[in-house]
Design an enzyme around this catalytic site. Sequence first.
Site, PDB file in Angstrom:
ATOM      1  N   HIS A 219       0.841  -1.204   0.000  1.00 34.67           N
ATOM      2  CA  HIS A 219       0.000   0.000   0.000  1.00 34.67           C
ATOM      3  C   HIS A 219       0.878   1.256   0.000  1.00 34.67           C
ATOM      4  CE1 HIS A 219      -3.327   2.550   0.316  1.00 34.67           C
ATOM      5  NE2 HIS A 219      -3.953   2.072   1.368  1.00 34.67           N
ATOM      6  N   TYR A 224      -0.895   7.286   3.401  1.00 31.23           N
ATOM      7  CA  TYR A 224      -0.318   6.445   4.427  1.00 31.23           C
ATOM      8  C   TYR A 224       1.203   6.493   4.321  1.00 31.23           C
ATOM      9  CZ  TYR A 224      -5.176   5.118   5.000  1.00 31.23           C
ATOM     10  OH  TYR A 224      -6.529   5.162   5.222  1.00 31.23           O
ATOM     11  N   ARG A 376     -16.841  -0.203  -3.459  1.00 34.69           N
ATOM     12  CA  ARG A 376     -18.180   0.057  -2.929  1.00 34.69           C
ATOM     13  C   ARG A 376     -19.285  -0.557  -3.776  1.00 34.69           C
ATOM     14  NH1 ARG A 376     -17.395   6.299  -0.653  1.00 34.69           N
ATOM     15  NH2 ARG A 376     -15.316   5.891   0.204  1.00 34.69           N
TER      16      ARG A 376
END
Length: 407
Positions: A219, A224, A376
């Site tokens: 990731h 992040y 989603r």
Amino acid sequence: MSGLYLNKAVPNAYQYFPLNEPEIGAALSPEDTQDSLLFKPLTIRDVVFKNRIFVSPMCQYSSDNGHATDWHFVHIGGFATRGVGAICMEATSAVPEGRISPQDAGLWTDTQIEPLKRIVNFAHAQGTKIGVQLAHAGRKASMHAPWVQSKAGSDVRAFADENEGGWPSRVYGPSEIPYSSRYPKPNPLTVQELLDLEEAFSAAVEKCKKAGFDFIEIHGAHGYLFHSFLSPLSNNRADQFGGQSLENCLRFLLRVVKRCRAAWDKPLFVRISASDWAEFPEKDESGVWKQWGIEQSTILVGKLKQLGVDLVDCSSGGNWHAQNITVVPGYQVPFAEALKKAHPDMPVGAVGLITEPVQAETILKNGQADVVFMGRELLRNPHWPMMASQKLNVKVKPANQYERAWH
């Protein structure tokens, strides 16, 4: 004389499961994929993905001290039985303080392997490839789960305090720059701590082997830890891991990817944010980088390719709290397209409000990406692959137990 008509079992599975021939979500014959790339198999490092509908990693904020629970088994198992080509499990931290929330997933201790192995074994029994996203939240660690923050309100701190299971004093980043005034001030990582994180990611890869994953994704997106090292908006270090040198800002991510590649012989993906979406240019007139953007992303992908990365999962945003994004269908696809154009031999995944079968098919046929990662929309409709096959007139195998719904 009639033969035997048996409800065949999946060979060597840990329980009895009816065998699907072909696999769930696979086209019933090769001719059925002549007009559809979405259901055309993709082979990466001898791993065959039966179609190009990949489940994006989606945090569930439901882990027990980093351990997957039966929520994850049911959540992931539902995708495995409904025809996706691959599932990437949620951001899974290599160290405890790298979790986004106290209820996030982890792979820092051996006891976390077995719950994941159970999920992997079930996915494999259904003929579905499954991987995991290894992550570190960096300066966006120790957050509340979204529904907890929603109840608390948007005008209070966004992080979980110690008495809420959080660790705001042990949040780390490249520099002391917080994501926003509502987030903890990060502790700049020392060089030794960066080396320790390299070891932690390498150790997490070994645990992935024991769990049986088919691929790993690193990731490097959404603000992040790795993304925050890449961007001048979050990295103002003066050592070999920062400053105005792009080479320095790339160094930490590339070192970790190199370690993971050396330890892992199956497909290795990297998710990146192709832009910070700040309201100013990627670099100024004198050539100084001002934010992370597509030009630097293109350079990064070239270096990832040299290290043996097999696919780039192209997202964007998450590092600049004032980002203003006009969200429309396929709004991030142009980034994937730019990377694919610059590196035609690098498989690229597209994400971002991809909801319609014709839309997904068009992205692939236009050469904008090689796979679509969906999140989603699959939460709303886990049966999306079967629905897409009907819209695209491709005959696809449903699960034996669900065939009556699709014939």
